[in-house]
Design a protein around this motif. Structure first.
Motif, PDB file in Angstrom:
ATOM      1  N   GLU A  31     -13.593   5.822   2.027  1.00 51.23           N
ATOM      2  CA  GLU A  31     -13.603   6.945   1.248  1.00 51.23           C
ATOM      3  C   GLU A  31     -12.163   7.357   1.247  1.00 51.23           C
ATOM      4  O   GLU A  31     -11.514   7.676   0.402  1.00 51.23           O
ATOM      5  N   GLU A  32     -11.511   7.371   2.493  1.00 52.00           N
ATOM      6  CA  GLU A  32     -10.132   7.642   2.244  1.00 52.00           C
ATOM      7  C   GLU A  32      -9.046   6.617   1.650  1.00 52.00           C
ATOM      8  O   GLU A  32      -8.311   7.004   0.887  1.00 52.00           O
ATOM      9  N   ALA A  33      -9.526   5.395   1.849  1.00 55.66           N
ATOM     10  CA  ALA A  33      -8.533   4.271   1.418  1.00 55.66           C
ATOM     11  C   ALA A  33      -8.761   4.248  -0.293  1.00 55.66           C
ATOM     12  O   ALA A  33      -7.867   4.058  -0.893  1.00 55.66           O
ATOM     13  N   SER A  34     -10.002   4.568  -0.718  1.00 56.59           N
ATOM     14  CA  SER A  34      -9.965   4.516  -2.223  1.00 56.59           C
ATOM     15  C   SER A  34      -9.103   5.645  -2.655  1.00 56.59           C
ATOM     16  O   SER A  34      -8.901   5.608  -4.038  1.00 56.59           O
ATOM     17  N   GLY A  35      -9.043   6.736  -2.254  1.00 57.86           N
ATOM     18  CA  GLY A  35      -8.245   7.996  -2.891  1.00 57.86           C
ATOM     19  C   GLY A  35      -6.848   7.166  -2.783  1.00 57.86           C
ATOM     20  O   GLY A  35      -6.034   7.747  -3.523  1.00 57.86           O
ATOM     21  N   TYR A  36      -6.332   6.155  -2.201  1.00 58.12           N
ATOM     22  CA  TYR A  36      -5.071   5.718  -2.270  1.00 58.12           C
ATOM     23  C   TYR A  36      -5.188   4.437  -3.178  1.00 58.12           C
ATOM     24  O   TYR A  36      -4.111   3.776  -3.151  1.00 58.12           O
ATOM     25  N   GLY A  37      -6.217   3.927  -3.933  1.00 55.75           N
ATOM     26  CA  GLY A  37      -6.122   3.122  -5.106  1.00 55.75           C
ATOM     27  C   GLY A  37      -6.772   1.722  -4.237  1.00 55.75           C
ATOM     28  O   GLY A  37      -6.603   0.700  -4.890  1.00 55.75           O
TER      29      GLY A  37
ATOM     30  N   GLU B 241      -9.786  -0.405  -8.725  1.00 46.32           N
ATOM     31  CA  GLU B 241     -11.136  -0.088  -9.576  1.00 46.32           C
ATOM     32  C   GLU B 241     -12.295  -0.625  -8.567  1.00 46.32           C
ATOM     33  O   GLU B 241     -12.257  -1.558  -8.035  1.00 46.32           O
ATOM     34  N   LEU B 242     -13.288  -0.288  -9.009  1.00 46.51           N
ATOM     35  CA  LEU B 242     -14.698  -0.447  -8.331  1.00 46.51           C
ATOM     36  C   LEU B 242     -15.208  -1.891  -8.611  1.00 46.51           C
ATOM     37  O   LEU B 242     -14.810  -2.402  -9.763  1.00 46.51           O
ATOM     38  N   ALA B 243     -15.833  -2.655  -7.502  1.00 43.79           N
ATOM     39  CA  ALA B 243     -16.102  -3.963  -8.128  1.00 43.79           C
ATOM     40  C   ALA B 243     -17.268  -4.009  -9.159  1.00 43.79           C
ATOM     41  O   ALA B 243     -18.231  -3.167  -8.978  1.00 43.79           O
ATOM     42  N   ASN B 244     -16.861  -4.746 -10.068  1.00 46.30           N
ATOM     43  CA  ASN B 244     -18.085  -4.770 -11.424  1.00 46.30           C
ATOM     44  C   ASN B 244     -18.122  -6.324 -11.747  1.00 46.30           C
ATOM     45  O   ASN B 244     -17.701  -7.191 -10.968  1.00 46.30           O
ATOM     46  N   GLN B 245     -18.834  -6.699 -12.757  1.00 53.97           N
ATOM     47  CA  GLN B 245     -19.158  -7.903 -12.932  1.00 53.97           C
ATOM     48  C   GLN B 245     -17.868  -8.817 -13.081  1.00 53.97           C
ATOM     49  O   GLN B 245     -17.647  -9.847 -12.880  1.00 53.97           O
ATOM     50  N   GLY B 246     -17.075  -8.052 -13.841  1.00 54.52           N
ATOM     51  CA  GLY B 246     -15.841  -8.724 -14.242  1.00 54.52           C
ATOM     52  C   GLY B 246     -15.137  -8.929 -13.096  1.00 54.52           C
ATOM     53  O   GLY B 246     -14.363 -10.000 -12.729  1.00 54.52           O
ATOM     54  N   PHE B 247     -15.017  -8.256 -12.132  1.00 55.78           N
ATOM     55  CA  PHE B 247     -14.440  -8.426 -10.903  1.00 55.78           C
ATOM     56  C   PHE B 247     -14.966  -9.752 -10.003  1.00 55.78           C
ATOM     57  O   PHE B 247     -14.177 -10.718  -9.481  1.00 55.78           O
TER      58      PHE B 247
ATOM     59  N   MET C 129     -13.600 -12.601   2.979  1.00 55.75           N
ATOM     60  CA  MET C 129     -14.621 -11.595   2.905  1.00 55.75           C
ATOM     61  C   MET C 129     -14.366 -10.819   1.534  1.00 55.75           C
ATOM     62  O   MET C 129     -13.115 -10.291   1.294  1.00 55.75           O
ATOM     63  N   VAL C 130     -15.121 -10.748   0.738  1.00 58.65           N
ATOM     64  CA  VAL C 130     -15.098  -9.806  -0.515  1.00 58.65           C
ATOM     65  C   VAL C 130     -15.615  -8.632  -0.234  1.00 58.65           C
ATOM     66  O   VAL C 130     -16.984  -8.308   0.177  1.00 58.65           O
ATOM     67  N   TRP C 131     -15.017  -7.497  -0.422  1.00 60.55           N
ATOM     68  CA  TRP C 131     -15.482  -6.275  -0.185  1.00 60.55           C
ATOM     69  C   TRP C 131     -15.543  -5.135  -1.201  1.00 60.55           C
ATOM     70  O   TRP C 131     -14.664  -5.233  -2.085  1.00 60.55           O
ATOM     71  N   SER C 132     -16.319  -4.431  -0.928  1.00 61.89           N
ATOM     72  CA  SER C 132     -16.619  -3.074  -1.808  1.00 61.89           C
ATOM     73  C   SER C 132     -17.123  -1.875  -1.099  1.00 61.89           C
ATOM     74  O   SER C 132     -17.067  -2.161   0.086  1.00 61.89           O
ATOM     75  N   PRO C 133     -17.730  -1.157  -1.475  1.00 60.37           N
ATOM     76  CA  PRO C 133     -18.103   0.436  -0.798  1.00 60.37           C
ATOM     77  C   PRO C 133     -19.207  -0.168   0.078  1.00 60.37           C
ATOM     78  O   PRO C 133     -19.308   0.145   1.138  1.00 60.37           O
TER      79      PRO C 133
ATOM     80  N   TYR D 145       0.781  -1.244  -0.161  1.00 57.87           N
ATOM     81  CA  TYR D 145      -0.229   0.102   0.182  1.00 57.87           C
ATOM     82  C   TYR D 145       0.965   1.290   0.115  1.00 57.87           C
ATOM     83  O   TYR D 145       2.251   1.245   0.414  1.00 57.87           O
ATOM     84  N   ASP D 146       0.295   2.261  -0.346  1.00 57.04           N
ATOM     85  CA  ASP D 146       1.131   3.744  -0.291  1.00 57.04           C
ATOM     86  C   ASP D 146       1.299   3.939   1.247  1.00 57.04           C
ATOM     87  O   ASP D 146       0.553   3.984   1.938  1.00 57.04           O
ATOM     88  N   THR D 147       2.540   4.095   1.363  1.00 54.64           N
ATOM     89  CA  THR D 147       3.152   4.694   2.772  1.00 54.64           C
ATOM     90  C   THR D 147       2.343   5.728   3.321  1.00 54.64           C
ATOM     91  O   THR D 147       1.958   5.507   4.771  1.00 54.64           O
ATOM     92  N   ALA D 148       1.845   6.622   2.704  1.00 56.11           N
ATOM     93  CA  ALA D 148       1.130   7.578   3.348  1.00 56.11           C
ATOM     94  C   ALA D 148      -0.211   7.243   3.969  1.00 56.11           C
ATOM     95  O   ALA D 148      -0.769   7.651   4.897  1.00 56.11           O
TER      96      ALA D 148
END
Length: 245
Positions: free
Chosen positions: A103-109, A134-140, A86-90, A56-59
């Motif tokens: 929200e903060e984590a998603s800003g770091y990818g 990337e957000l969870a989608n059908q391909g995910f 555990m499969v997780w998404s928003p 993960y990003d060090t910051a």
């Protein structure tokens, strides 16, 4: 193809850094951008002293620790009370605090992923988390359905390979050096077929015994290697140079 061949670089890693790099490489083959492996080596040990390695990003890691997000992170609480992934998404982040964390984590990818808990024979509790930017989608979800068993095996192998480094976090409890088990020629045969990924039934046919007889000898191998799973027998044997892929 031998069922562990794709993980050989991870299994044969000679250093912690190499093992983590190979773990990251395998994860990227399944489409994941970041990984985290964390473990509490002994029961009751504070989370603040847990073993934790990530790409993960060090910051983000600094922000996570500074703000005490571990106390509200649903993936952390999940690994202490569950064995299933555990499969997780928003939508997995329910409370206001959890949503703020996401929200903060998603800003770091860190937008969607899977957390695979593990509970080791020495009381270790931890998790391997694989994340996509990337957000969870059908391909995910389709990718998860086809790779879930591979990811569970990757978790088991990562824990087994990194276990000595996990316990290096607790110097008061020194880990004994691995001692080569004394195996009979017949047990070496069983070990060879385990390494080849044969099932109990297939091994029983090859060795000319009943399935129960094959399972008896495999259980003896687990006992001699001091592990609870057949996969761990193979990993230990590979690390000790008793077999090769």
């Amino acid at each position: 193809m031998l069922y562990l061949e794709k993980y050989q670089s991870l299994i044969s890693a000679s250093t912690e850094a190499e093992a983590l790099q190979q773990l990251s490489n395998v994860a990227s083959q399944y489409g994941y951008d970041s990984i985290l492996l964390a473990a509490v080596p002994t029961p009751g040990q504070p989370l603040e002293t847990a073993y934790l390695r990530s790409t993960y990003d060090t910051a983000w890691r600094e922000t996570y620790d500074k703000r005490g997000f571990g106390a509200i992170d649903p993936t952390v609480s999940h690994c202490f009370s569950h064995s299933a992934p555990m499969v997780w998404s928003p939508d997995s982040f329910k409370t206001q605090d959890e949503r703020a964390l996401y929200e903060e984590a998603s800003g770091y990818g860190l937008k969607a992923g899977i957390t695979l808990p593990f509970h080791g024979p020495g009381g270790e509790v931890g998790m391997l988390t694989l994340v996509r930017d990337e957000l969870a989608n059908q391909g995910f979800y389709e990718s998860l359905r086809s790779s879930m068993s591979d990811l569970a095996l990757l978790r088991d192998l990562a824990f087994e390979v990194l276990r000595p480094h996990i316990h290096a976090q607790t110097p008061a409890k020194q880990q004994p050096e691995a001692i080569l088990p004394s195996l009979t020629s017949k047990e070496m045969e069983y070990l060879k077929w385990l390494t080849a990924g044969k099932t109990d039934w297939e091994i029983s046919r090859i060795m000319g015994v009943s399935v129960a007889g094959a399972r008896f000898h495999i259980a003896n191998l687990r006992r001699k290697f001091d592990v609870s799973r057949r996969t761990d027998v193979v990993v230990r044997a590979l690390q000790m140079g008793l077999v090769a892929l």
